[in-house]
Design a protein around this motif. Structure first.
Motif, PDB file in Angstrom:
ATOM      1  N   MET A   1       1.144  -1.000  -0.288  1.00 52.57           N
ATOM      2  CA  MET A   1      -0.061  -0.050   0.211  1.00 52.57           C
ATOM      3  C   MET A   1       1.076   1.043  -0.272  1.00 52.57           C
ATOM      4  O   MET A   1       1.881   1.462   0.930  1.00 52.57           O
ATOM      5  N   ARG A  58      -5.691   4.030  -1.211  1.00 50.24           N
ATOM      6  CA  ARG A  58      -6.543   3.424  -1.511  1.00 50.24           C
ATOM      7  C   ARG A  58      -6.499   1.689  -0.577  1.00 50.24           C
ATOM      8  O   ARG A  58      -4.947   1.494  -1.054  1.00 50.24           O
ATOM      9  N   GLU A  59      -7.098   1.869  -0.253  1.00 48.63           N
ATOM     10  CA  GLU A  59      -7.867   0.200   0.446  1.00 48.63           C
ATOM     11  C   GLU A  59      -8.426  -0.084  -1.321  1.00 48.63           C
ATOM     12  O   GLU A  59     -10.021  -0.563  -0.901  1.00 48.63           O
ATOM     13  N   ALA A  64      -9.364   4.912   1.332  1.00 52.17           N
ATOM     14  CA  ALA A  64      -8.778   5.052   3.367  1.00 52.17           C
ATOM     15  C   ALA A  64      -7.820   6.009   3.597  1.00 52.17           C
ATOM     16  O   ALA A  64      -7.598   6.591   4.741  1.00 52.17           O
ATOM     17  N   LEU A  90      -1.744   4.938   8.028  1.00 54.26           N
ATOM     18  CA  LEU A  90      -1.872   5.762   6.169  1.00 54.26           C
ATOM     19  C   LEU A  90      -1.035   6.799   7.158  1.00 54.26           C
ATOM     20  O   LEU A  90      -0.787   8.058   5.990  1.00 54.26           O
TER      21      LEU A  90
END
Length: 289
Positions: A1, A58-59, A64, A90
């Protein structure tokens, strides 16, 4: 991620994500509103600004995390729009991406978050931000102006006096006296109170025509002229002009939470407390970026 640059195609999704989070006190950031339409317009303006940038995580297809950096490269400063996150980890990814992107270009970052936003407070503490002040956000939604009131605007011959007074009362603030002079137009006004001794006080206000919203940015009174009702008179003048002449539906302002006298004046004028916010600042050396 990993974090990526927000592109124009994802502005609507980002505005929905921010609007949902910014409506919550525990997630609120003061530089953005809570209306999705207003936030979308702010993101559109940022996307057209070559100096600024926004970052997302993003997830899958779900957003996110978001962090906007509203930068002024000439000054070397930036306001942080966020971080807005679903998971605390994050924050680190978004912040590292922003620091890398603006490496060597910015030396000061500002964060303005609700006092209930403990995640922002933790982010500030972990990354070297210093708490500068606590601010109370207030709003006037009803026209409390009583009858005609003469509006006195800053004349050219008071420009130098104004600059001196403003810069002495508000050193190192977001607009210098000269910058305010440069901003003056039909929607950016400096209201004044003067007598034979010269300029005794002023109020700088801005009006947003699209949102029909006024904002009181600065009220300054000569220290030797205080306790004479000048600040109250300036406030009444600006409120009257914004409601009656500009067509404002609401007027907003921020005041220092510890400034009890000013808060009392605003409350007596009909302003209601909407939320309390903390203002943080990070000074960063080039080698640290």
């Amino acid at each position: 991620m990993k974090a990526e640059i927000l592109d124009h195609a994802n502005l609507m999704q980002a505005s929905e994500f921010i609007a949902e989070m910014n409506a919550l006190p525990e997630c609120h950031i003061g530089y953005l509103g809570t209306s999705q339409n207003d936030i979308f317009q702010s993101l559109e303006e940022m996307s057209r600004d070559a100096e600024s940038a926004a970052f997302i995580i993003r997830e899958g297809d779900v957003l996110a995390g978001f962090l906007g950096v509203d930068a002024d490269l000439y000054k070397g400063t930036a306001e942080l729009w966020g971080p807005f996150i679903q998971e605390n980890e994050l924050m680190r990814l978004l912040w590292e991406e922003a620091l890398h992107y603006f490496e060597g270009k910015l030396h000061s970052y500002f964060l303005f978050s609700d006092t209930s936003n403990h995640a922002a407070a933790e982010f500030a503490s972990k990354n070297g931000f210093m708490l500068q002040s606590a601010q109370t956000y207030m709003e006037l939604k009803e026209n409390s102006s009583n009858g005609f009131r003469k509006v006195s605007l800053l004349p050219i011959h008071f420009h130098s006096e104004f600059i001196h007074l403003h810069d002495s009362l508000f050193p190192h603030t977001y607009y210098s006296g000269e910058e305010i002079i440069d901003r003056i137009n039909d929607d950016h006004k400096v209201y004044t109170f003067d007598d034979a001794d010269g300029l005794n006080g002023y109020l700088y206000a801005e009006y947003n025509r699209e949102g029909k919203e006024g904002s009181i940015e600065f009220i300054g009174v000569d220290p030797g002229k205080r306790q004479k009702g000048i600040g109250r008179n300036l406030l009444e003048m600006a409120v009257h002009d914004l409601f009656m002449n500009s067509g404002a539906k609401s007027i907003k302002l921020c005041a220092g939470t510890t400034n009890g006298k000013a808060l009392s004046i605003y409350k007596k004028a009909g302003f209601k407390v909407e939320r309390s916010l903390n203002f943080y600042k990070l000074e960063i050396r080039e080698k640290e970026q």
